[in-house]
Design a protein around this motif. Sequence first.
Motif, mmCIF file in Angstrom:
data_model
loop_
_atom_site.group_PDB
_atom_site.id
_atom_site.type_symbol
_atom_site.label_atom_id
_atom_site.label_comp_id
_atom_site.label_asym_id
_atom_site.label_seq_id
_atom_site.Cartn_x
_atom_site.Cartn_y
_atom_site.Cartn_z
ATOM 1 N N UNK A 1 2.626 0.888 -3.926
ATOM 2 C CA UNK A 1 3.637 -0.108 -4.276
ATOM 3 C C UNK A 1 4.370 -0.501 -3.003
ATOM 4 N N UNK A 2 4.623 -1.788 -2.832
ATOM 5 C CA UNK A 2 5.346 -2.223 -1.650
ATOM 6 C C UNK A 2 4.429 -2.618 -0.513
ATOM 7 N N UNK A 3 5.044 -2.864 0.639
ATOM 8 C CA UNK A 3 4.329 -3.320 1.809
ATOM 9 C C UNK A 3 3.714 -2.187 2.605
ATOM 10 N N UNK A 4 3.081 -2.522 3.740
ATOM 11 C CA UNK A 4 2.424 -1.481 4.546
ATOM 12 C C UNK A 4 3.393 -0.468 5.144
ATOM 13 N N UNK A 5 4.676 -0.854 5.322
ATOM 14 C CA UNK A 5 5.657 0.072 5.902
ATOM 15 C C UNK A 5 6.827 0.259 4.947
ATOM 16 N N UNK A 6 7.313 1.468 4.888
ATOM 17 C CA UNK A 6 8.432 1.785 4.019
ATOM 18 C C UNK A 6 8.694 3.277 4.018
ATOM 19 N N UNK B 1 15.528 2.719 -7.297
ATOM 20 C CA UNK B 1 15.752 4.073 -7.820
ATOM 21 C C UNK B 1 14.964 4.269 -9.107
ATOM 22 N N UNK B 2 14.137 5.338 -9.148
ATOM 23 C CA UNK B 2 13.363 5.702 -10.334
ATOM 24 C C UNK B 2 13.938 7.005 -10.905
ATOM 25 N N UNK B 3 13.971 7.149 -12.234
ATOM 26 C CA UNK B 3 14.544 8.364 -12.827
ATOM 27 C C UNK B 3 13.810 9.644 -12.442
ATOM 28 N N UNK B 4 12.484 9.558 -12.207
ATOM 29 C CA UNK B 4 11.699 10.755 -11.892
ATOM 30 C C UNK B 4 10.402 10.338 -11.220
ATOM 31 N N UNK B 5 9.698 11.333 -10.708
ATOM 32 C CA UNK B 5 8.387 11.068 -10.108
ATOM 33 C C UNK B 5 7.419 10.549 -11.172
ATOM 34 N N UNK B 6 7.504 11.086 -12.381
ATOM 35 C CA UNK B 6 6.624 10.630 -13.462
ATOM 36 C C UNK B 6 6.868 9.153 -13.768
ATOM 37 N N UNK B 7 8.149 8.744 -13.823
ATOM 38 C CA UNK B 7 8.451 7.334 -14.067
ATOM 39 C C UNK B 7 7.963 6.465 -12.911
ATOM 40 N N UNK B 8 8.119 6.970 -11.698
ATOM 41 C CA UNK B 8 7.636 6.227 -10.536
ATOM 42 C C UNK B 8 6.123 6.041 -10.596
ATOM 43 N N UNK B 9 5.404 7.101 -10.988
ATOM 44 C CA UNK B 9 3.950 7.051 -11.000
ATOM 45 C C UNK B 9 3.424 6.120 -12.095
ATOM 46 N N UNK B 10 4.020 6.201 -13.293
ATOM 47 C CA UNK B 10 3.480 5.422 -14.416
ATOM 48 C C UNK B 10 4.067 4.010 -14.487
ATOM 49 N N UNK B 11 5.024 3.700 -13.638
ATOM 50 C CA UNK B 11 5.649 2.379 -13.669
ATOM 51 C C UNK B 11 4.678 1.309 -13.178
ATOM 52 N N UNK B 12 4.472 0.223 -13.951
ATOM 53 C CA UNK B 12 3.691 -0.917 -13.430
ATOM 54 C C UNK B 12 4.473 -1.581 -12.298
ATOM 55 N N UNK B 13 4.050 -1.341 -11.086
ATOM 56 C CA UNK B 13 4.812 -1.824 -9.940
ATOM 57 C C UNK B 13 6.152 -1.123 -9.850
ATOM 58 N N UNK C 1 8.692 -1.838 -12.224
ATOM 59 C CA UNK C 1 9.369 -2.278 -13.454
ATOM 60 C C UNK C 1 10.335 -1.236 -14.014
ATOM 61 N N UNK C 2 10.110 0.053 -13.744
ATOM 62 C CA UNK C 2 10.981 1.094 -14.288
ATOM 63 C C UNK C 2 12.082 1.502 -13.317
ATOM 64 N N UNK C 3 12.311 0.703 -12.286
ATOM 65 C CA UNK C 3 13.299 1.058 -11.272
ATOM 66 C C UNK C 3 14.598 0.287 -11.466
ATOM 67 N N UNK C 4 15.650 0.799 -10.826
ATOM 68 C CA UNK C 4 16.949 0.133 -10.777
ATOM 69 C C UNK C 4 17.252 -0.213 -9.331
ATOM 70 N N UNK C 5 17.648 -1.448 -9.082
ATOM 71 C CA UNK C 5 17.937 -1.875 -7.720
ATOM 72 C C UNK C 5 19.363 -1.556 -7.308
ATOM 73 N N UNK C 6 19.521 -1.050 -6.089
ATOM 74 C CA UNK C 6 20.838 -0.733 -5.540
ATOM 75 C C UNK C 6 20.975 -1.481 -4.216
ATOM 76 N N UNK C 7 21.840 -2.495 -4.186
ATOM 77 C CA UNK C 7 21.996 -3.343 -3.003
ATOM 78 C C UNK C 7 23.030 -2.751 -2.055
ATOM 79 N N UNK C 8 22.635 -2.566 -0.802
ATOM 80 C CA UNK C 8 23.515 -2.002 0.218
ATOM 81 C C UNK C 8 24.366 -3.106 0.854
#
Length: 389
Positions: free
Chosen positions: A146-151, A177-189, A191-198
């Motif tokens: 997920x994401x670009x070549x660097x991150x 931000x993802x609630x857990x590694x499982x949510x991160x893994x099974x998330x389509x792209x 979609x299960x994340x919450x954005x936090x703007x700095x």
Amino acid sequence: MRGLIVLVTLACLASAQHQALIDYLERRLLAIEDRISLWHEQTTRYASELRELKQQMVSQLENLDKEKETLRTSLDGVGTRVDRVERELDYLETQNGAQPCVDVDDKLIEQQVTLVKEKQRSKYLKLSDCSDMISSIKAMKILKRVGGPKGMWTKDTSKASGKVFVFNGTDEDTILEFPSVQDFTRSPGTSLSTGLTLPSAWKGTGHVVYDNHAYYINQVQEISVAKYDMKNNSMTDSAVFPVQDHLPVYGLNPDTPIDLAVDEEGLWAIYATRQNERHISVAKMDPKSLDIEQMWDTNCPRENAEGAFVICGTLYVVYNTKQPGRSRIQCVFDVNGMVTNEDAPLVYFPKRYGSHSSLKYNPHEQLLYAWDDGYQILYKLIMKKKLEI
């Protein structure tokens, strides 16, 4: 009378010509009908042949699909065997050779032990009793892409937190931000994340999440370390890194000016300057005030370095090639003087896709969170004790 004969003769001639024309036309029509009949037969035959050819092609395509699946299964088996061979090679490469059978004078041993103790007393005062060092890499797990070549991706390294944080790119301002590694893994792209703007964009991939705070590198006019409270969504502190003439810390990752790291002893900064332009430096930071507690110049080259991390006060620098190949830990620096390059094993990472843009150590899990060409990877480490005999 003669005129009548002429008229009759002309009528007979006209009738004969008319009959001849009718006969000619009938013959032409018959010929056309024959040709139409022939064309119809040929068209029917061609259509039948095409149907047969289509059936043959469908059958052959089905056979090719079956052969493709068989080949894919075989290749998967070969890939598994190759991975197993690589892991075995990694194990062999990381093993120390047999010690020579040499009698050593007892006084010399006592002198060496005394020298080591004196070095330890004169070095950095440890914050913990941690004495682990890397022995080898036990396993690699590719979670997703997920994401670009660097991150960079990580967990909160100060505690056994379940949340996963993703910094996608080298010049952005929104943490996922993802609630857990499982949510991160099974998330389509994402979609299960919450954005936090700095409040400001980060620079490079050298960031960490520590004790509910995001520590990230910011560069406007000067390079600074920003501390952001992720619970209250507010900027806690920001400090200019007190070093002049910065250089990108890694030769193969020029987007990263400073790489922050967390281990069992707290927060570290890995950096480089023109005064020591060929080698990497490391500093111990106070995570509360962002003050620099102590700095060290190491003997680890910047050239061909792609990343680094700290475990129990020991800096591990990972190297690669300009044409991405196999990453390896080729230089270590222990601020306590307990580990040298001669003591540390040469650790190779399993073959992956390209080169690491970030490597973040989690001391609670003894895992490395790696970003490799957009793939998020976990490395399980095997530890041993420093100065182990």
